[in-house]
Scaffold this motif. Structure first.
Motif, PDB file in Angstrom:
ATOM      1  N   VAL A 115      -2.241 -10.846  10.097  1.00  0.00           N
ATOM      2  CA  VAL A 115      -1.942  -9.596   9.403  1.00  0.00           C
ATOM      3  C   VAL A 115      -3.066  -9.284   8.422  1.00  0.00           C
ATOM      4  O   VAL A 115      -3.376 -10.083   7.537  1.00  0.00           O
ATOM      5  CB  VAL A 115      -0.589  -9.684   8.661  1.00  0.00           C
ATOM      6  CG1 VAL A 115      -0.330  -8.418   7.856  1.00  0.00           C
ATOM      7  CG2 VAL A 115       0.547  -9.943   9.635  1.00  0.00           C
ATOM      8  N   THR A 116      -3.680  -8.110   8.577  1.00  0.00           N
ATOM      9  CA  THR A 116      -4.727  -7.681   7.644  1.00  0.00           C
ATOM     10  C   THR A 116      -4.184  -6.710   6.602  1.00  0.00           C
ATOM     11  O   THR A 116      -4.749  -6.563   5.536  1.00  0.00           O
ATOM     12  CB  THR A 116      -5.899  -6.999   8.365  1.00  0.00           C
ATOM     13  OG1 THR A 116      -5.425  -5.842   9.039  1.00  0.00           O
ATOM     14  CG2 THR A 116      -6.554  -7.940   9.362  1.00  0.00           C
ATOM     15  N   ARG A 117      -3.080  -6.042   6.955  1.00  0.00           N
ATOM     16  CA  ARG A 117      -2.474  -5.093   6.029  1.00  0.00           C
ATOM     17  C   ARG A 117      -0.993  -4.964   6.348  1.00  0.00           C
ATOM     18  O   ARG A 117      -0.604  -4.961   7.509  1.00  0.00           O
ATOM     19  CB  ARG A 117      -3.157  -3.731   6.169  1.00  0.00           C
ATOM     20  CG  ARG A 117      -2.687  -2.732   5.153  1.00  0.00           C
ATOM     21  CD  ARG A 117      -3.592  -1.518   5.079  1.00  0.00           C
ATOM     22  NE  ARG A 117      -3.025  -0.579   4.145  1.00  0.00           N
ATOM     23  CZ  ARG A 117      -3.021   0.734   4.318  1.00  0.00           C
ATOM     24  NH1 ARG A 117      -3.574   1.258   5.363  1.00  0.00           N
ATOM     25  NH2 ARG A 117      -2.464   1.514   3.423  1.00  0.00           N
ATOM     26  N   LYS A 118      -0.189  -4.867   5.314  1.00  0.00           N
ATOM     27  CA  LYS A 118       1.260  -4.717   5.453  1.00  0.00           C
ATOM     28  C   LYS A 118       1.657  -3.438   4.708  1.00  0.00           C
ATOM     29  O   LYS A 118       1.302  -3.264   3.548  1.00  0.00           O
ATOM     30  CB  LYS A 118       1.953  -5.943   4.855  1.00  0.00           C
ATOM     31  CG  LYS A 118       3.409  -6.075   5.214  1.00  0.00           C
ATOM     32  CD  LYS A 118       4.002  -7.367   4.677  1.00  0.00           C
ATOM     33  CE  LYS A 118       3.540  -8.604   5.376  1.00  0.00           C
ATOM     34  NZ  LYS A 118       4.189  -8.905   6.642  1.00  0.00           N
ATOM     35  N   ILE A 119       2.363  -2.553   5.401  1.00  0.00           N
ATOM     36  CA  ILE A 119       2.809  -1.297   4.800  1.00  0.00           C
ATOM     37  C   ILE A 119       4.331  -1.313   4.764  1.00  0.00           C
ATOM     38  O   ILE A 119       4.979  -1.437   5.806  1.00  0.00           O
ATOM     39  CB  ILE A 119       2.285  -0.088   5.596  1.00  0.00           C
ATOM     40  CG1 ILE A 119       0.751  -0.121   5.641  1.00  0.00           C
ATOM     41  CG2 ILE A 119       2.799   1.223   4.991  1.00  0.00           C
ATOM     42  CD1 ILE A 119       0.136   0.807   6.658  1.00  0.00           C
ATOM     43  N   TRP A 120       4.892  -1.208   3.570  1.00  0.00           N
ATOM     44  CA  TRP A 120       6.341  -1.317   3.378  1.00  0.00           C
ATOM     45  C   TRP A 120       7.008   0.050   3.490  1.00  0.00           C
ATOM     46  O   TRP A 120       6.476   1.050   3.018  1.00  0.00           O
ATOM     47  CB  TRP A 120       6.648  -1.930   2.015  1.00  0.00           C
ATOM     48  CG  TRP A 120       6.103  -3.301   1.880  1.00  0.00           C
ATOM     49  CD1 TRP A 120       4.915  -3.652   1.303  1.00  0.00           C
ATOM     50  CD2 TRP A 120       6.686  -4.513   2.363  1.00  0.00           C
ATOM     51  NE1 TRP A 120       4.740  -5.006   1.395  1.00  0.00           N
ATOM     52  CE2 TRP A 120       5.800  -5.565   2.045  1.00  0.00           C
ATOM     53  CE3 TRP A 120       7.868  -4.810   3.042  1.00  0.00           C
ATOM     54  CZ2 TRP A 120       6.068  -6.886   2.368  1.00  0.00           C
ATOM     55  CZ3 TRP A 120       8.138  -6.135   3.370  1.00  0.00           C
ATOM     56  CH2 TRP A 120       7.246  -7.154   3.030  1.00  0.00           C
ATOM     57  N   HIS A 165       8.758  -2.794   7.699  1.00  0.00           N
ATOM     58  CA  HIS A 165       7.333  -2.697   7.380  1.00  0.00           C
ATOM     59  C   HIS A 165       6.494  -2.675   8.652  1.00  0.00           C
ATOM     60  O   HIS A 165       6.978  -2.981   9.733  1.00  0.00           O
ATOM     61  CB  HIS A 165       6.893  -3.842   6.467  1.00  0.00           C
ATOM     62  CG  HIS A 165       7.045  -5.188   7.086  1.00  0.00           C
ATOM     63  ND1 HIS A 165       8.254  -5.850   7.134  1.00  0.00           N
ATOM     64  CD2 HIS A 165       6.160  -5.987   7.727  1.00  0.00           C
ATOM     65  CE1 HIS A 165       8.092  -7.011   7.746  1.00  0.00           C
ATOM     66  NE2 HIS A 165       6.834  -7.113   8.134  1.00  0.00           N
ATOM     67  N   LYS A 166       5.227  -2.302   8.472  1.00  0.00           N
ATOM     68  CA  LYS A 166       4.252  -2.304   9.567  1.00  0.00           C
ATOM     69  C   LYS A 166       3.187  -3.336   9.254  1.00  0.00           C
ATOM     70  O   LYS A 166       2.664  -3.368   8.131  1.00  0.00           O
ATOM     71  CB  LYS A 166       3.616  -0.917   9.715  1.00  0.00           C
ATOM     72  CG  LYS A 166       2.484  -0.874  10.730  1.00  0.00           C
ATOM     73  CD  LYS A 166       2.047   0.540  11.099  1.00  0.00           C
ATOM     74  CE  LYS A 166       1.409   1.310  10.014  1.00  0.00           C
ATOM     75  NZ  LYS A 166       0.860   2.607  10.483  1.00  0.00           N
ATOM     76  N   ASP A 167       2.869  -4.173  10.236  1.00  0.00           N
ATOM     77  CA  ASP A 167       1.783  -5.142  10.120  1.00  0.00           C
ATOM     78  C   ASP A 167       0.630  -4.680  10.997  1.00  0.00           C
ATOM     79  O   ASP A 167       0.802  -4.466  12.205  1.00  0.00           O
ATOM     80  CB  ASP A 167       2.226  -6.527  10.605  1.00  0.00           C
ATOM     81  CG  ASP A 167       3.271  -7.168   9.710  1.00  0.00           C
ATOM     82  OD1 ASP A 167       3.206  -6.948   8.488  1.00  0.00           O
ATOM     83  OD2 ASP A 167       4.135  -7.890  10.224  1.00  0.00           O
ATOM     84  N   ILE A 168      -0.539  -4.509  10.386  1.00  0.00           N
ATOM     85  CA  ILE A 168      -1.750  -4.219  11.144  1.00  0.00           C
ATOM     86  C   ILE A 168      -2.436  -5.555  11.363  1.00  0.00           C
ATOM     87  O   ILE A 168      -2.674  -6.299  10.403  1.00  0.00           O
ATOM     88  CB  ILE A 168      -2.651  -3.226  10.387  1.00  0.00           C
ATOM     89  CG1 ILE A 168      -1.889  -1.907  10.212  1.00  0.00           C
ATOM     90  CG2 ILE A 168      -3.971  -3.023  11.135  1.00  0.00           C
ATOM     91  CD1 ILE A 168      -2.543  -0.911   9.303  1.00  0.00           C
ATOM     92  N   ASN A 204      -5.402  -8.232  12.993  1.00  0.00           N
ATOM     93  CA  ASN A 204      -6.800  -8.325  13.391  1.00  0.00           C
ATOM     94  C   ASN A 204      -6.904  -8.977  14.768  1.00  0.00           C
ATOM     95  O   ASN A 204      -5.898  -9.298  15.406  1.00  0.00           O
ATOM     96  CB  ASN A 204      -7.633  -9.052  12.324  1.00  0.00           C
ATOM     97  CG  ASN A 204      -7.293 -10.527  12.190  1.00  0.00           C
ATOM     98  OD1 ASN A 204      -6.634 -11.126  13.047  1.00  0.00           O
ATOM     99  ND2 ASN A 204      -7.743 -11.124  11.100  1.00  0.00           N
ATOM    100  N   TYR A 228      -4.885   3.622  17.333  1.00  0.00           N
ATOM    101  CA  TYR A 228      -4.731   2.192  17.057  1.00  0.00           C
ATOM    102  C   TYR A 228      -5.527   1.352  18.058  1.00  0.00           C
ATOM    103  O   TYR A 228      -6.170   0.364  17.689  1.00  0.00           O
ATOM    104  CB  TYR A 228      -3.257   1.788  17.109  1.00  0.00           C
ATOM    105  CG  TYR A 228      -2.396   2.400  16.025  1.00  0.00           C
ATOM    106  CD1 TYR A 228      -2.794   2.408  14.691  1.00  0.00           C
ATOM    107  CD2 TYR A 228      -1.162   2.956  16.340  1.00  0.00           C
ATOM    108  CE1 TYR A 228      -1.989   2.961  13.705  1.00  0.00           C
ATOM    109  CE2 TYR A 228      -0.345   3.510  15.350  1.00  0.00           C
ATOM    110  CZ  TYR A 228      -0.775   3.509  14.040  1.00  0.00           C
ATOM    111  OH  TYR A 228       0.025   4.049  13.062  1.00  0.00           O
TER     112      TYR A 228
END
Length: 105
Positions: free
Chosen positions: A65-70, A55-58, A60, A94
């Motif tokens: 982590v503000t958003r997690k993309i699996w 996954h990717k952690d965006i 702040n 980014y």
């Protein structure tokens, strides 16, 4: 086998790569985009294989982590390759987004 290295994308912007392999397969990995603003290093985003799935952690400006993309459709080796390519191709976006967030807070 453990491997770890850094890629310099531009001055004060690097990619940290760490992964483990077993019998030729990637079992764990972490890829981080790091950049220095006003002399302080910030982790902007992170790809990893934690939680049993790539996954990717965006992150702040507080490092949360503000958003997690699996990426459950990729194995760890594919996700590691994709993570490095994504960061190399898109680090300017980014970084600019993160700088904007820094100014807002």
């Amino acid at each position: 086998m453990d491997k770890e290295y850094f890629l310099e994308l531009e001055e004060k912007t690097i990619v940290y790569v760490h992964f483990k392999t077993e019998k030729g397969y990637v079992t764990e990995f972490v890829v981080k985009l790091l950049s220095a603003f006003e002399g302080e290093w910030h982790e902007i985003l992170r790809y990893d294989s934690g939680h049993g799935c790539p996954h990717k952690d965006i992150l702040n400006t507080d490092g949360k982590v503000t958003r997690k993309i699996w990426y459950d459709f990729l194995d760890n080796g594919q996700a590691l390759t994709m993570a490095i390519k994504d960061i190399k191709d898109n680090f300017e976006f980014y970084k600019e987004r993160y700088q904007k967030w820094l100014k807002e807070y």
